[in-house]
Design a protein around this motif. Sequence first.
Motif, PDB file in Angstrom:
ATOM      1  N   VAL A 191       0.796  -1.145  -0.019  1.00  0.00           N
ATOM      2  CA  VAL A 191       0.024  -0.015   0.050  1.00  0.00           C
ATOM      3  C   VAL A 191       0.876   1.237  -0.076  1.00  0.00           C
ATOM      4  O   VAL A 191       1.511   1.693   0.899  1.00  0.00           O
ATOM      5  CB  VAL A 191      -0.892   0.025   1.407  1.00  0.00           C
ATOM      6  CG1 VAL A 191      -1.784   1.418   1.357  1.00  0.00           C
ATOM      7  CG2 VAL A 191      -1.961  -1.297   1.170  1.00  0.00           C
ATOM      8  N   GLY A 194      -3.119   5.098   1.040  1.00  0.00           N
ATOM      9  CA  GLY A 194      -4.516   4.853   1.529  1.00  0.00           C
ATOM     10  C   GLY A 194      -4.597   3.835   2.337  1.00  0.00           C
ATOM     11  O   GLY A 194      -3.744   3.293   3.297  1.00  0.00           O
ATOM     12  N   SER A 225      -6.814   5.218  -2.565  1.00  0.00           N
ATOM     13  CA  SER A 225      -5.481   4.278  -2.257  1.00  0.00           C
ATOM     14  C   SER A 225      -4.850   4.090  -3.632  1.00  0.00           C
ATOM     15  O   SER A 225      -5.296   4.056  -4.786  1.00  0.00           O
ATOM     16  CB  SER A 225      -6.047   2.864  -1.829  1.00  0.00           C
ATOM     17  OG  SER A 225      -6.684   3.043  -0.558  1.00  0.00           O
TER      18      SER A 225
END
Length: 235
Positions: A191, A194, A225
């Motif tokens: 990731v 987000g 994200s």
Amino acid sequence: MKIVIDRAESRGFAHHGWLKTYHTFSFADYYNPDRIQFGMLRVLNDDTVAPMEGFGMHQHKNMEVISIPLKGYLRHGDSIQNSEVITPGDIQVMSAGTGIFHSEYNDSPDEMLEFLQIWVFPQQENTPPHYKSYNIRPVLKQDQLSLIISPDGDAPVSILQDAWFSLGNLRKGVKQEYTLHSVRTGVYIFVIEGEVLAENTPLYHRDGAGFSETTSVTIEAKKDSYILVMEVPMK
């Protein structure tokens, strides 16, 4: 399904003044016997480099090295006469093979450089060294997992491994199902920004998680994200 979760705060960290670097897997002075690699994915480094600073010439051998700028200007130079600057929307791939020296610098006098450096073991060792950069902007689509690396010509980039990399710029509420290409592979989700749910596992800023012994993984954005999805052979 097997799941491994690597939280952002559990990564190795080093601060060298001009460089702040986080290591998802064991690297340099950071060693964790439980965090050596995920299948053929060996290194996932999250680097921030001060203006006009960087890594001087150093050698790599028998590794596929992928650099993805997140912010700023990354200058590359190497021993096979390549020299250029890439920015977000470009990526560079270097097959180190029998051996290559390269350098990486922040080319800006006033802006920080942020980039991911990723190493993948190649299928075959001692191949001729090779470098190329790619403009991936044309394939990046909103709310999709956009394929940027594949072994079969379906993406702008290929490496010397059966690996598929995708970038996802997903708005809150978007759900995507990622289908693996082989029973031999697993998928590692990182990731960048987000928050997502991956197989109902919450993942936050700079968290990573690996999924193997499965045919698909469902990803849902809980916030806007930006994620990197890396599918690699598990052995």
